[in-house]
Write an enzyme that holds these catalytic residues in place. Structure first.
Site, PDB file in Angstrom:
ATOM      1  N   LYS A 123       3.510  -7.445  12.033  1.00  6.53           N
ATOM      2  CA  LYS A 123       2.782  -7.633  10.773  1.00  6.53           C
ATOM      3  C   LYS A 123       3.094  -8.997  10.163  1.00  6.53           C
ATOM      4  O   LYS A 123       4.253  -9.337   9.940  1.00  6.53           O
ATOM      5  CB  LYS A 123       3.149  -6.509   9.797  1.00  6.53           C
ATOM      6  CG  LYS A 123       2.348  -6.561   8.500  1.00  6.53           C
ATOM      7  CD  LYS A 123       2.296  -5.211   7.824  1.00  6.53           C
ATOM      8  CE  LYS A 123       1.728  -5.326   6.424  1.00  6.53           C
ATOM      9  NZ  LYS A 123       1.409  -4.044   5.827  1.00  6.53           N
ATOM     10  N   ARG A 135       0.846  -1.211   0.000  1.00  4.78           N
ATOM     11  CA  ARG A 135       0.000   0.000   0.000  1.00  4.78           C
ATOM     12  C   ARG A 135       0.871   1.246   0.000  1.00  4.78           C
ATOM     13  O   ARG A 135       2.022   1.216   0.385  1.00  4.78           O
ATOM     14  CB  ARG A 135      -0.895   0.023   1.243  1.00  4.78           C
ATOM     15  CG  ARG A 135      -2.092  -0.888   1.157  1.00  4.78           C
ATOM     16  CD  ARG A 135      -2.974  -0.722   2.388  1.00  4.78           C
ATOM     17  NE  ARG A 135      -3.567   0.612   2.465  1.00  4.78           N
ATOM     18  CZ  ARG A 135      -3.336   1.485   3.446  1.00  4.78           C
ATOM     19  NH1 ARG A 135      -2.532   1.185   4.434  1.00  4.78           N
ATOM     20  NH2 ARG A 135      -3.914   2.670   3.434  1.00  4.78           N
ATOM     21  N   ARG A 163      -1.267   4.635  12.990  1.00  5.48           N
ATOM     22  CA  ARG A 163      -0.250   4.073  13.899  1.00  5.48           C
ATOM     23  C   ARG A 163      -0.585   4.441  15.332  1.00  5.48           C
ATOM     24  O   ARG A 163      -1.343   5.392  15.582  1.00  5.48           O
ATOM     25  CB  ARG A 163       1.156   4.540  13.501  1.00  5.48           C
ATOM     26  CG  ARG A 163       1.323   6.019  13.511  1.00  5.48           C
ATOM     27  CD  ARG A 163       2.645   6.470  12.899  1.00  5.48           C
ATOM     28  NE  ARG A 163       2.577   7.862  12.550  1.00  5.48           N
ATOM     29  CZ  ARG A 163       2.640   8.867  13.411  1.00  5.48           C
ATOM     30  NH1 ARG A 163       2.792   8.616  14.692  1.00  5.48           N
ATOM     31  NH2 ARG A 163       2.539  10.121  13.030  1.00  5.48           N
TER      32      ARG A 163
HETATM   33  C1  BTN Z   1       0.462  -3.927   2.291  1.00  7.24           C
HETATM   34  O1  BTN Z   1       0.305  -4.330   3.440  1.00  7.24           O
HETATM   35  O2  BTN Z   1       1.114  -2.901   2.051  1.00  7.24           O
HETATM   36  C2  BTN Z   1      -0.152  -4.718   1.158  1.00  7.24           C
HETATM   37  C3  BTN Z   1       0.759  -5.813   0.677  1.00  7.24           C
HETATM   38  C4  BTN Z   1       0.205  -6.630  -0.467  1.00  7.24           C
HETATM   39  C5  BTN Z   1       1.231  -7.576  -1.030  1.00  7.24           C
HETATM   40  C6  BTN Z   1       0.647  -8.512  -2.047  1.00  7.24           C
HETATM   41  S1  BTN Z   1       1.750  -9.819  -2.463  1.00  7.24           S
HETATM   42  C7  BTN Z   1       0.721 -10.283  -3.769  1.00  7.24           C
HETATM   43  C8  BTN Z   1       0.209  -9.022  -4.422  1.00  7.24           C
HETATM   44  N1  BTN Z   1       1.134  -8.550  -5.427  1.00  7.24           N
HETATM   45  C9  BTN Z   1       1.697  -7.389  -5.085  1.00  7.24           C
HETATM   46  O3  BTN Z   1       2.553  -6.778  -5.760  1.00  7.24           O
HETATM   47  N2  BTN Z   1       1.235  -6.976  -3.898  1.00  7.24           N
HETATM   48  C10 BTN Z   1       0.248  -7.890  -3.371  1.00  7.24           C
END
Ligand code: BTN
Length: 327
Positions: free
Chosen positions: A188, A123, A324
């Site tokens: 996390k 994100r 946070r």
């Molecule tokens: C976050 O917490 O920031 C979201 C992370 C999401 C990661 C997943 S892995 C599979 C899919 N492909 C990506 O490039 N991102 C999501």
């Protein structure tokens, strides 16, 4: 990943020891060439064990992802079946892959996994570390008829579905952090990234990306800028990634089947019962401003509610926000 690396992996995937000489013979290359590739695979994060005089094998309990295994788990459980399951050894990002495919043809109901991502995305434009075989990196494409409005809270509901899958595997203390982080004891474990394609007012599709740390190499984990954990550290029994993949599909597809009808309201209580930060003093930040207050759960649209010092409740919804604990 090179064809030779791919072929070496295919042989090692039986879990048995293979000598460098035999691997070389089977693949038509020298044992030095095999050794060099094994070193490269190790550097990518693959758990390769070597025993002098015996050979090489993949660490016990490690299995490559396989569409056939995942489908077998799903049919055994009588779970909804994706229209297609694809597994890649390496992709830039499973979200990017499925997004690009979806623009060209109907792709709804399909799922893609990668063993590693070379440009995994989190994100707010952040990188998502994606070493080989260390996690689940998956994306689902789902078509919706009623436009963006009906999708309010979907990313939070997906968090509920992911948590259900983890509970089934015996992870008792999985919590959720708004908007869509998966937590265990303040660390996390995974995240969810939703991206929309199409017409926000009508027919649109959503890419649902899920990343769950399974067995993150400690060295790779040093680059992660916040407290993190993985299933290897949290689970009492070893986690089989194909089974985890199938359970995630089962839970997320079950949710998607009627989300447009029931909406987030049907998941809200469960989300709140798992809220990692409920009742705590938190700061919500947008790129321009921030507000501090006590977290008061979420509403039926998935917006987070913050009680400010003057007693008023301020709602925040999705996008570029971060949340946070206030120090
Ligand atoms: C976050 O917490 O920031 C979201 C992370 C999401 C990661 C997943 S892995 C599979 C899919 N492909 C990506 O490039 N991102 C999501």
């Amino acid at each position: 990943m090179s064809e030779l690396q791919d072929n070496i992996l295919a042989v090692l995937n039986d879990g048995a020891f293979h000598s460098g000489a035999k691997l070389g013979l089977a693949l038509g290359v020298s044992r030095t060439a095999v050794w060099k590739q094994l070193k490269k695979l190790e550097a990518m994060g693959l758990p390769i064990e070597s025993v002098k005089g015996t050979g090489y094998r993949l660490a016990q309990g490690f299995e490559l992802l396989s569409a056939a295994h995942i489908s077998a788990y799903l049919s055994q459980a009588g779970a909804p079946m994706p229209t297609q399951i694809e597994v890649f050894r390496s992709l830039e990002s499973t979200n990017t892959y499925i997004r690009e495919r979806a623009v060209k043809r109907a792709y709804g109901g399909s799922v893609v996994f990668a063993e590693r991502q070379t440009a995994g995305r989190g994100r707010r434009g952040k990188e998502w570390f994606s070493p080989f075989g260390a996690s689940i990196y998956m994306s689902i494409l789902w078509d919706f008829e009623q436009g963006a409005q009906a999708l309010e809270g979907l990313s939070l509901a997906v968090g509920v579905a992911v948590r259900r899958a983890l509970l089934e595997l015996g992870l008792a203390n999985v919590s959720l952090k708004w908007p869509n982080d998966i937590y265990v004891d303040g660390k996390k474990l995974g995240g969810i990234l939703l991206e929309m394609i199409g017409d926000p007012a009508g027919h649109c599709s959503v890419v649902i990306g899920v990343g769950i740390n399974v067995s993150m190499p400690v060295v790779a984990g040093l680059d992660i800028a916040q407290p993190w954990t993985d299933l290897r550290s949290e689970s009492l029994s070893p986690i089989l990634r194909n089974e985890l993949a199938a359970r995630l599909i089962h839970q997320i597809f079950t949710l998607l089947a009627d989300f447009e009808t029931v909406g987030f309201a049907a998941y809200r209580d469960e989300w709140q019962s798992a809220d990692a930060f409920d009742g705590l003093q938190c700061t919500v930040s947008t790129p321009r401003e921030s507000a501090t207050g006590v977290l008061m759960g979420v509403d039926d649209g998935g917006a987070v509610r913050l009680r400010l010092a003057d007693g008023t409740i301020q709602r925040f919804i999705g996008g570029e926000l971060s949340l946070r604990l206030t120090k």
